[in-house]
Write a protein that holds these residues in place. Structure first.
Motif, mmCIF file in Angstrom:
data_model
loop_
_atom_site.group_PDB
_atom_site.id
_atom_site.type_symbol
_atom_site.label_atom_id
_atom_site.label_comp_id
_atom_site.label_asym_id
_atom_site.label_seq_id
_atom_site.Cartn_x
_atom_site.Cartn_y
_atom_site.Cartn_z
ATOM 1 N N THR A 264 0.843 -1.194 0.000
ATOM 2 C CA THR A 264 0.000 0.000 0.000
ATOM 3 C C THR A 264 0.880 1.247 0.000
ATOM 4 O O THR A 264 2.069 1.175 0.333
ATOM 5 C CB THR A 264 -0.884 0.055 1.273
ATOM 6 N N ILE A 265 0.276 2.375 -0.325
ATOM 7 C CA ILE A 265 1.034 3.632 -0.309
ATOM 8 C C ILE A 265 1.482 3.952 1.121
ATOM 9 O O ILE A 265 2.603 4.424 1.336
ATOM 10 C CB ILE A 265 0.181 4.789 -0.906
ATOM 11 N N GLU A 266 0.641 3.626 2.099
ATOM 12 C CA GLU A 266 1.002 3.889 3.500
ATOM 13 C C GLU A 266 2.279 3.125 3.863
ATOM 14 O O GLU A 266 3.183 3.674 4.499
ATOM 15 C CB GLU A 266 -0.146 3.482 4.455
ATOM 16 N N GLU A 267 2.309 1.873 3.463
ATOM 17 C CA GLU A 267 3.514 1.077 3.764
ATOM 18 C C GLU A 267 4.745 1.677 3.088
ATOM 19 O O GLU A 267 5.831 1.748 3.672
ATOM 20 C CB GLU A 267 3.323 -0.375 3.285
ATOM 21 N N GLN A 268 4.551 2.115 1.869
ATOM 22 C CA GLN A 268 5.687 2.675 1.126
ATOM 23 C C GLN A 268 6.136 4.004 1.728
ATOM 24 O O GLN A 268 7.333 4.307 1.754
ATOM 25 C CB GLN A 268 5.317 2.837 -0.349
#
Ligand code: GDP
Length: 348
Positions: A264-268
């Motif tokens: 996910t973008i959050e993880e990235q």
């Protein structure tokens, strides 16, 4: 040759040195059998025996001491990796002890050879020779653990990839599957090399970009290194990662904003924040990859985040299709203080 460890010689183990001494000693005895017809010859043989032991032992220790780099003169990038792999203190202690052993052996040899040469009786000459050999061999034995430590560990140093820490370097970071190796391959002007890196099971890809006959740049992807949150790392892994700090380079952080992105973008963002935090003094360029398959919502999230953090705008690229690569390189070269007139030499 960039790695100071690449061409290091093979270090013999203690037992090998002892075997070499005994084999050559035996040969000397066999060769002289039946030829000792005078006291003079007998004394000469005693001298030769002592010489032989001294010469072999010092030659073997010299090979170690004089061929291994002074760790304090090694570039910090390679010094950190040595520390991670085998321990800075242990390495230094081993080399220093062996250098000292060389001096001690020379001193013993000097004393005993004089005694063997000048002893009034042959019997005494023989005794002095025996003592001399015994003392040299016991110095060797006392240093056994240092010799074996180096013999065991130097091969590990030799496996460190040859990254030139002084050369301008593009370090490509980002979570797995975002397109790091695709980007390195895309921007390299020669076929990238595949090299192991300490403490990652994955190999890294080392590319070279020739800008002109004078300037070449390295590009490395960092699988297993700058690809997941750093707080999950143990101290040793972290040190292997932080060694990258010493490279003369720019970090290119890749986001994957495609519909099928693995993370996910959050993880990235989380990984990016870690890198921004740990590599504060490094130039970091943020790019969004797979723009050919972009998910607008994901891209928007990245833009919003970057805006909020005052990180500017990301560079939109497709490593696979070759989109936005020239712009990315122009920014990177600028940060590396490299002036390039035209970039059309990069692959289409
Ligand atoms: P790494 O793990 O970060 O090194 O990622 P890879 O370079 O191995 O790429 C992972 C996958 O993403 C591969 O299947 C690539 O072909 C694909 N890929 C890489 N860049 C792009 C891109 O710009 N667009 C698209 N559509 N796919 C890409």
């Amino acid at each position: 040759m960039a790695s100071p460890y690449e061409k290091l010689p093979r270090i013999p183990r203690y037992q090998e040195i002892v075997l070499k001494v005994t084999t050559r000693y035996r040969k000397l005895l066999e060769g002289s059998r039946g030829k000792i017809r005078s006291r003079k010859k007998a004394r000469e043989l005693e001298i030769k025996k002592l010489q032989l032991v001294h010469d072999i032992v010092t030659e073997e220790i010299r090979k170690i001491v004089f061929n291994l780099p002074f760790v304090d003169r090694v570039h910090p990038f390679y010094r950190d990796l040595l520390d991670v792999l085998i321990g800075y203190d242990k390495y230094k202690q081993a080399v220093v002890r062996l250098a000292r052993a060389l001096k001690i052996i020379d001193k013993i040899y000097g004393e005993h050879i004089a005694l063997v040469k000048t002893a009034p009786r042959l019997r005494d000459a023989r005794r002095f020779r025996k003592e001399g050999v015994g003392r040299i061999m016991s110095v060797l034995k006392r240093n056994r653990r240092y010799i074996d430590f180096l013999a065991n560990n130097i091969p590990r140093l030799k496996r460190i990839p040859s990254i030139d820490p002084k050369k301008p370097t593009i370090i490509v970071a980002g979570m797995p599957q975002v397109g790091k190796s695709t980007l390195v391959k895309r921007i390299s002007t020669a076929k990238p090399e595949i090299a192991p890196y300490p403490f990652t099971t994955k190999n890294l890809i080392l590319g070279h970009i020739t800008i002109n006959p004078i300037i070449t740049i390295q590009a490395i992807d960092t699988p297993g290194l700058l690809d997941r949150p750093l707080e999950e790392r143990n101290p040793i892994e972290l040190q292997a990662i932080m060694a990258l700090k010493h490279l003369n380079g720019v970090i290119v952080y890749l986001f994957d904003a495609s519909k099928n992105s693995y993370y996910t973008i959050e993880e990235q963002i989380h990984v990016l924040e870690d890198i921004l935090d740990r590599f504060k003094e490094k130039n970091i360029v943020i790019a969004v990859n797979k723009i050919d398959e972009v998910d607008e919502n994901k891209l928007k999230k990245i833009m919003e985040y970057m805006n909020k953090k005052n990180l500017g705008k990301p560079i939109l690229i497709s490593a696979l299709k070759g989109l936005g690569i020239d712009e990315l390189l122009r920014i990177v070269f600028n940060k590396l203080n490299i002036e390039v007139k035209e970039l059309s030499k990069t692959k289409p």
